[in-house]
Motif scaffolding. Structure first.
Motif, mmCIF file in Angstrom:
data_model
loop_
_atom_site.group_PDB
_atom_site.id
_atom_site.type_symbol
_atom_site.label_atom_id
_atom_site.label_comp_id
_atom_site.label_asym_id
_atom_site.label_seq_id
_atom_site.Cartn_x
_atom_site.Cartn_y
_atom_site.Cartn_z
ATOM 1 N N GLU A 235 11.538 -24.474 -34.652
ATOM 2 C CA GLU A 235 11.291 -25.570 -33.187
ATOM 3 C C GLU A 235 10.606 -23.893 -32.225
ATOM 4 O OE1 GLU A 235 14.759 -27.353 -32.796
ATOM 5 O OE2 GLU A 235 14.095 -28.582 -33.531
ATOM 6 N N SER A 236 10.296 -24.912 -30.733
ATOM 7 C CA SER A 236 9.706 -24.187 -30.128
ATOM 8 C C SER A 236 10.799 -23.534 -29.629
ATOM 9 C CB SER A 236 9.126 -24.867 -28.993
ATOM 10 O OG SER A 236 8.081 -25.331 -29.557
ATOM 11 N N PRO A 237 11.218 -22.479 -28.865
ATOM 12 C CA PRO A 237 12.024 -21.991 -27.766
ATOM 13 C C PRO A 237 12.266 -22.464 -27.012
ATOM 14 C CG PRO A 237 9.985 -19.882 -27.725
ATOM 15 C CD PRO A 237 9.680 -21.788 -28.771
ATOM 16 N N ARG A 238 12.945 -23.073 -25.863
ATOM 17 C CA ARG A 238 13.882 -23.956 -25.358
ATOM 18 C C ARG A 238 13.358 -23.852 -23.781
ATOM 19 N NH1 ARG A 238 18.759 -27.176 -26.376
ATOM 20 N NH2 ARG A 238 19.842 -26.435 -29.191
ATOM 21 N N VAL A 239 12.980 -22.046 -23.589
ATOM 22 C CA VAL A 239 12.236 -22.058 -22.280
ATOM 23 C C VAL A 239 10.964 -22.386 -22.144
ATOM 24 C CG1 VAL A 239 11.593 -19.194 -23.748
ATOM 25 C CG2 VAL A 239 11.881 -19.859 -20.705
ATOM 26 N N MET A 240 10.362 -23.235 -23.349
ATOM 27 C CA MET A 240 8.937 -23.498 -23.251
ATOM 28 C C MET A 240 8.814 -24.827 -22.593
ATOM 29 S SD MET A 240 6.449 -21.211 -25.192
ATOM 30 C CE MET A 240 5.494 -22.223 -25.769
ATOM 31 N N LEU A 241 10.088 -25.854 -23.198
ATOM 32 C CA LEU A 241 9.839 -27.110 -22.891
ATOM 33 C C LEU A 241 10.437 -27.247 -21.208
ATOM 34 C CD1 LEU A 241 11.563 -28.176 -26.013
ATOM 35 C CD2 LEU A 241 9.058 -28.776 -25.584
ATOM 36 N N LYS B 81 1.036 -17.285 -25.233
ATOM 37 C CA LYS B 81 0.963 -17.163 -26.739
ATOM 38 C C LYS B 81 1.244 -18.517 -28.098
ATOM 39 C CE LYS B 81 -0.952 -13.921 -28.301
ATOM 40 N NZ LYS B 81 -2.304 -13.488 -28.692
ATOM 41 N N LEU B 82 2.489 -18.668 -27.156
ATOM 42 C CA LEU B 82 3.331 -19.797 -28.795
ATOM 43 C C LEU B 82 2.612 -21.373 -28.463
ATOM 44 C CD1 LEU B 82 6.976 -18.992 -29.351
ATOM 45 C CD2 LEU B 82 4.950 -19.577 -29.959
ATOM 46 N N ASN B 83 2.445 -22.070 -27.138
ATOM 47 C CA ASN B 83 1.913 -23.487 -26.720
ATOM 48 C C ASN B 83 0.953 -23.663 -27.154
ATOM 49 O OD1 ASN B 83 2.741 -26.080 -25.263
ATOM 50 N ND2 ASN B 83 -0.121 -24.963 -24.378
ATOM 51 N N PRO B 84 -0.446 -22.437 -27.459
ATOM 52 C CA PRO B 84 -1.572 -23.473 -27.951
ATOM 53 C C PRO B 84 -1.663 -23.134 -29.894
ATOM 54 C CG PRO B 84 -2.250 -21.158 -27.592
ATOM 55 C CD PRO B 84 -0.357 -21.313 -27.102
ATOM 56 N N ALA B 85 -0.563 -22.750 -30.833
ATOM 57 C CA ALA B 85 -0.151 -23.168 -31.633
ATOM 58 C C ALA B 85 0.256 -24.370 -32.101
ATOM 59 C CB ALA B 85 0.423 -21.527 -32.240
ATOM 60 N N HIS B 86 0.633 -24.569 -33.424
ATOM 61 C CA HIS B 86 1.048 -25.442 -33.920
ATOM 62 C C HIS B 86 2.198 -25.211 -34.127
ATOM 63 C CE1 HIS B 86 -1.675 -29.452 -33.345
ATOM 64 N NE2 HIS B 86 -2.655 -27.961 -32.950
ATOM 65 N N PRO B 87 3.666 -25.434 -33.711
ATOM 66 C CA PRO B 87 4.799 -25.181 -34.217
ATOM 67 C C PRO B 87 5.314 -25.004 -35.798
ATOM 68 C CG PRO B 87 5.055 -27.073 -32.664
ATOM 69 C CD PRO B 87 3.674 -27.486 -33.398
ATOM 70 N N HIS B 88 4.267 -25.256 -36.617
ATOM 71 C CA HIS B 88 4.710 -25.305 -37.813
ATOM 72 C C HIS B 88 3.602 -23.652 -37.951
ATOM 73 C CE1 HIS B 88 0.467 -26.437 -39.171
ATOM 74 N NE2 HIS B 88 0.497 -26.902 -38.233
ATOM 75 N N ALA B 89 2.978 -23.512 -37.313
ATOM 76 C CA ALA B 89 2.628 -22.618 -37.659
ATOM 77 C C ALA B 89 3.469 -20.691 -37.387
ATOM 78 C CB ALA B 89 1.397 -21.690 -36.690
ATOM 79 N N TYR B 90 4.711 -21.524 -35.893
ATOM 80 C CA TYR B 90 5.687 -20.212 -35.792
ATOM 81 C C TYR B 90 6.264 -19.536 -37.197
ATOM 82 C CZ TYR B 90 4.746 -23.189 -30.893
ATOM 83 O OH TYR B 90 4.900 -23.640 -30.516
ATOM 84 N N MET C 116 19.334 -24.553 -39.356
ATOM 85 C CA MET C 116 18.135 -25.946 -39.485
ATOM 86 C C MET C 116 17.999 -25.152 -40.577
ATOM 87 S SD MET C 116 16.656 -25.974 -35.488
ATOM 88 C CE MET C 116 17.253 -24.928 -35.109
ATOM 89 N N PHE C 117 16.899 -26.397 -41.382
ATOM 90 C CA PHE C 117 16.205 -25.701 -42.914
ATOM 91 C C PHE C 117 14.931 -26.789 -42.756
ATOM 92 C CE2 PHE C 117 14.783 -26.928 -46.965
ATOM 93 C CZ PHE C 117 14.439 -25.650 -47.723
ATOM 94 N N GLN C 118 14.075 -26.497 -42.587
ATOM 95 C CA GLN C 118 12.529 -26.797 -42.476
ATOM 96 C C GLN C 118 11.588 -26.069 -44.212
ATOM 97 O OE1 GLN C 118 9.656 -25.006 -39.924
ATOM 98 N NE2 GLN C 118 9.063 -27.238 -39.136
ATOM 99 N N MET C 119 11.154 -27.709 -44.485
ATOM 100 C CA MET C 119 10.037 -27.112 -45.455
ATOM 101 C C MET C 119 8.749 -27.626 -45.413
ATOM 102 S SD MET C 119 10.737 -28.603 -49.382
ATOM 103 C CE MET C 119 9.917 -30.094 -49.077
ATOM 104 N N VAL C 120 7.786 -27.001 -44.893
ATOM 105 C CA VAL C 120 6.368 -27.040 -44.300
ATOM 106 C C VAL C 120 5.401 -27.276 -45.561
ATOM 107 C CG1 VAL C 120 4.529 -26.507 -43.450
ATOM 108 C CG2 VAL C 120 7.006 -25.906 -42.533
ATOM 109 N N PHE C 121 4.887 -28.312 -45.576
ATOM 110 C CA PHE C 121 3.817 -27.905 -46.963
ATOM 111 C C PHE C 121 2.310 -28.683 -46.703
ATOM 112 C CE2 PHE C 121 4.915 -33.089 -47.996
ATOM 113 C CZ PHE C 121 5.787 -32.829 -47.100
ATOM 114 N N SER C 122 1.259 -28.248 -46.947
ATOM 115 C CA SER C 122 0.177 -28.486 -46.242
ATOM 116 C C SER C 122 -1.134 -28.485 -47.407
ATOM 117 C CB SER C 122 -0.148 -26.944 -45.279
ATOM 118 O OG SER C 122 -1.446 -27.009 -45.675
ATOM 119 N N MET C 123 -1.275 -29.221 -47.635
ATOM 120 C CA MET C 123 -3.004 -29.828 -48.828
ATOM 121 C C MET C 123 -3.786 -29.780 -48.269
ATOM 122 S SD MET C 123 -1.345 -33.600 -50.065
ATOM 123 C CE MET C 123 -0.154 -33.543 -49.925
ATOM 124 N N GLY C 124 -5.184 -28.382 -48.516
ATOM 125 C CA GLY C 124 -5.581 -28.640 -47.869
ATOM 126 C C GLY C 124 -6.931 -27.529 -47.542
#
Lengths: 292, 354
Positions: B130-136, B117-126, B339-347
């Motif tokens: 960041e991805s779970p370590r088990v995936m890597l 379920k997670l791999n096909p999605a881009h990490p910013h959509a989680y 961790m602190f993340q800011m995602v901004f999306s144009m479009g």
């Protein structure tokens, strides 16, 4: 061998003619479109709605179970005007080569069509205009006409049946509009507040004046300053009605009610289900409540 | 003879399916263009890092997405990423979703592999950072399982709300041996099922498998099996709870003598599970736990727990996320990261896929 070949060709040929002994399967993006389709299609259609009455029609999540339903459908009724972009995902995901996609906004006189450059500084604005057109019952007749055209294409053998139902729907809607307008007469010209800009068509048909929205811009949450300004406006103009969609939080409307005494009317943006009378019942509920 | 006749036939079929037998005017409609920025700030006490205990600020990966219908039967997508390691084509594929018989769809190009379920999605959509370590640790690829390949998928005929899809991919296989230039093809298979419980609660269950060559010289293989489950329970009009988990089993042949090609089977397993509560109109919070046996020593188990909270102003246009991660490798000290993340999306806003 020759007989077998002739039988096979005959079978393939007959199989290619669209004869609908089985009901025409219709998927509606929202229950309002579904209810109108049930009225026009009668017992010759099976209707399913993807959206529920209290769903936020802007952001319905695409479940694989919806996709598989669309894969079996003959007609898909879209809201259009960029409201239900999720419909495109369902239609494309369904891999249904024979589905007829109907944009129910076709023929609607669209309100609030923005002029000039559109960008996100204006909030979640739809470039094609306000997309909540089904909340004007006279637009229901246009939707019904779009449904009729689709059914006549998909199931031409029952055209006269659908045309008769359309005539009945048009007649009943016009009669009901007369009754609803009479009930709403005492509110004619009055100012109201709406949470989101969903009630523009409703206000237009019943001559209400939307003085302000709880959202400062479409899709943007209210700030304290905006609510304070709105409270002043409500007090100054003695506005007594606030229309709120059921999926929005109560906090801001309750603040305004506490500050000004404005009465909150919370309604689902769509009718309860796809039954043929549901589209009318939704207006009955709204109009009975606010005109009381 | 058969081969000679078949190839032109397939080309003709594709041409007719894609509707490109007649030239059409170019540039009628521009593609949808989105730009997604992902600024991230971290503070970690990981002694292995140069900037341990120093707060860092990084632009992260910026995505440029081009997305459009190519014709009534197919769509194209390009995702270019720009980051510290330069510009890369993360995805570039065509998806033929209509016009093919039997509920068949074809996809070709470079794309995030539909494993779980997670791999096909881009990490910013989680919902988390960041991805779970088990995936890597368990999936091929250094930064997600992303490959050049061709996929065929079929929507199976079912009844009610039950949706079943089978897909098969033939892939270049470079994720299995990232250090080698020689290519050796791999494959992926997936069977996913979805149904609606009570008309409002979706339940997705899937299994995936992939195989590729991890050593081109000795043709040793890596095989990964996965199972996944996801549901989303509406709690009110504004709130809901998402529950999701994936299990991985990785069986890799590891060459221990490069002169003879003798190898051992390295069999490892791991999983993650998370709960994400959308507790208010624009707020979510949750926790994700994962554990796995590392490649270097399968007798160890590394565990991670992460807590996260997020706020989105207007869907995915402006997102703020805060996360605390506690990584507990069995053989070394626990690592704490904020961790602190800011995602901004144009479009254009993308539709929310379950």
């Amino acid at each position: 061998m020759k007989k077998l070949l002739i039988s096979l060709i005959t079978f393939i040929f007959i199989g290619s003619i669209p004869v609908f002994a089985a009901p025409v399967k219709i998927i509606a993006a929202l229950p309002d479109l579904g209810s109108i389709a049930s009225y026009i299609g009668g017992d010759k259609v099976d209707v399913i709605s993807i959206g529920k009455n209290n769903s936020n029609p802007h952001s319905i999540e695409v479940f694989p179970s919806y996709i598989v339903k669309v894969s079996r459908a003959d007609i898909y009724l879209k809201v259009g005007l960029s409201l239900d972009q999720w419909s495109n995902e369902l239609i494309d995901g369904s891999r249904n080569n024979k589905i007829l996609v109907v944009d129910c906004s076709h023929g609607i006189s669209v309100l609030e069509k923005p002029a000039g450059k559109i960008d996100a500084s204006l909030g979640d604005v739809h470039p094609e205009g306000n997309s909540h057109y089904w909340l004007d019952p006279s637009n229901g007749i246009i939707i019904a006409n779009n449904v009729l055209s689709a059914l006549e294409k998909v199931d031409p053998l029952n055209s006269s049946y659908y045309e008769k139902n359309y005539a009945n729907f048009k007649n009943e809607t016009e009669n009901r509009i007369t009754g609803w307008k009479s009930k709403m007469l005492k509110l004619s010209g009055k100012k109201i507040i709406s949470y989101h800009s969903s009630w523009v068509y409703f206000a237009s048909v019943f001559n209400l004046n939307i003085a302000g929205n709880v959202e400062p811009l479409p899709g943007i949450p209210p700030t304290g300053k905006h609510l304070s300004g709105l409270a002043n406006l409500i007090k100054r103009d003695s506005i007594s009605i606030l229309l709120q969609e059921s999926y929005f939080p109560d906090k801001a409307p309750e603040f305004l009610a506490n500050q000004t005494g404005i009465k909150i009317f919370k309604f689902a943006p769509s009718c309860s289900d796809i039954k043929r009378e549901s589209y009318f019942k939704h207006f009955d509920e709204i109009i009975d409540a606010i005109s009381r | 003879m058969v081969r000679i006749c078949t190839i032109p036939f397939i080309i003709l079929l594709f041409v007719s399916v894609l509707g490109i037998s007649n030239p059409v005017s170019a540039g009628v409609i521009n593609p949808d263009i989105s730009v997604i920025g992902q600024i991230i700030s971290k503070r970690t006490d990981d002694a292995a890092l140069e900037d341990a205990r120093i707060p860092t600020l990084d632009l992260g990966e910026t995505e440029l997405v081009f997305d459009s219908y190519l014709n009534p039967y197919s769509k194209g997508l390009f995702v270019l990423t720009a980051g510290n390691e330069g510009v890369e084509t993360e995805e570039a594929y065509i998806n033929i979703f209509k016009g093919l018989p039997g509920g068949l769809a074809l996809k070709g190009g470079k794309y995030r592999i539909g494993f779980g379920k997670l791999n096909p999605a881009h990490p910013h959509a989680y919902s988390f950072i960041e991805s779970p370590r088990v995936m890597l640790a368990m999936l091929p690829g250094e930064d997600g399982f992303n490959e050049v390949g061709v996929q065929a998928s079929v929507l199976l005929p079912t009844t009610g709300s039950w949706a079943s899809t089978i897909s098969a991919d033939v892939i270049k296989g470079s994720s299995f041996h990232p250090d080698e230039t020689k290519s050796s093809a791999g494959w992926v298979g997936r069977f996913s099922n979805s149904l609606l419980i009570n008309d409002t609660v979706p339940l997705d269950i899937g299994t995936s498998v992939t195989q590729g060559t991890n050593n081109a010289q000795w043709k040793t293989k890596t095989m990964v099996y996965g199972a996944d489950i996801k549901t989303k329970i509406p709690l009110s009009g504004l709130t809901n709870l998402t529950l999701q988990g994936e299990y991985f089993y990785n069986n890799s042949d590891v060459v221990f003598d490069s002169t003879t090609g003798d190898f051992d089977a390295n069999k490892r397993k791991g999983f993650y599970a998370f709960a994400d509560l959308k507790f208010w109109e624009r707020w979510n919070a949750g926790s994700i736990y994962d554990q796995y046996q590392p490649m270097e020593n399968k007798d160890l188990t590394n565990k991670t727990i992460k807590y996260f909270v997020g706020y989105s102003l207007l869907e995915e246009t402006t997102l703020f996320r805060l996360a605390y991660e506690k990584f507990m490798p069995e053989e070394s000290d626990t690592v704490h990261t904020l961790m602190f993340q800011m995602v901004f999306s144009m479009g254009p806003h993308k539709v929310h896929q379950f």
